[in-house]
Scaffold this motif. Structure first.
Motif, PDB file in Angstrom:
ATOM      1  N   ASN A 167      37.746  50.205  29.448  1.00 25.94           N
ATOM      2  CA  ASN A 167      36.493  50.923  29.221  1.00 25.94           C
ATOM      3  C   ASN A 167      36.662  52.430  29.276  1.00 25.94           C
ATOM      4  O   ASN A 167      35.924  53.150  28.618  1.00 25.94           O
ATOM      5  CB  ASN A 167      35.449  50.497  30.250  1.00 25.94           C
ATOM      6  CG  ASN A 167      35.042  49.061  30.060  1.00 25.94           C
ATOM      7  OD1 ASN A 167      35.203  48.519  28.986  1.00 25.94           O
ATOM      8  ND2 ASN A 167      34.535  48.456  31.114  1.00 25.94           N
ATOM      9  N   SER A 168      37.619  52.935  30.025  1.00 20.51           N
ATOM     10  CA  SER A 168      37.719  54.377  30.204  1.00 20.51           C
ATOM     11  C   SER A 168      38.201  55.091  28.951  1.00 20.51           C
ATOM     12  O   SER A 168      37.852  56.243  28.729  1.00 20.51           O
ATOM     13  CB  SER A 168      38.646  54.693  31.380  1.00 20.51           C
ATOM     14  OG  SER A 168      39.939  54.173  31.110  1.00 20.51           O
ATOM     15  N   LYS A 169      38.976  54.464  28.111  1.00 20.17           N
ATOM     16  CA  LYS A 169      39.521  55.123  26.921  1.00 20.17           C
ATOM     17  C   LYS A 169      38.962  54.568  25.619  1.00 20.17           C
ATOM     18  O   LYS A 169      39.474  54.854  24.551  1.00 20.17           O
ATOM     19  CB  LYS A 169      41.049  54.980  26.899  1.00 20.17           C
ATOM     20  CG  LYS A 169      41.741  55.510  28.112  1.00 20.17           C
ATOM     21  CD  LYS A 169      41.622  57.012  28.208  1.00 20.17           C
ATOM     22  CE  LYS A 169      42.366  57.483  29.440  1.00 20.17           C
ATOM     23  NZ  LYS A 169      42.216  58.876  29.691  1.00 20.17           N
TER      24      LYS A 169
END
Length: 69
Positions: free
Chosen positions: A44-46
């Motif tokens: 989810n972060s990238k």
């Protein structure tokens, strides 16, 4: 004949992949399907960065192809 030989070689290469990377099984007969798996990695972060890079690459390729034609 040449096409059949190419198809045969391609199918051998693709189907041998399953046996080359197969993991050896346990001989205890228990199955061993539960246990020891690491936690999945979060993506989810990238995801936004991946979307931006993908869209910019697609735009670049479309622009490059429209100049050639």
């Amino acid at each position: 004949m040449k096409n059949i030989f190419k198809f045969y070689i391609l199918s051998v290469i693709l189907l041998s992949d399953f046996t080359m990377f197969a993991q050896p099984g346990d001989d205890d007969g228990g199955g061993g399907l539960e246990g020891g798996d690491p936690a999945p990695a979060p993506i989810n972060s990238k995801l936004i960065l991946l979307l931006i890079v993908g869209l910019s690459f697609a735009f670049y390729k479309l622009k490059l192809n429209s100049k050639k034609v």
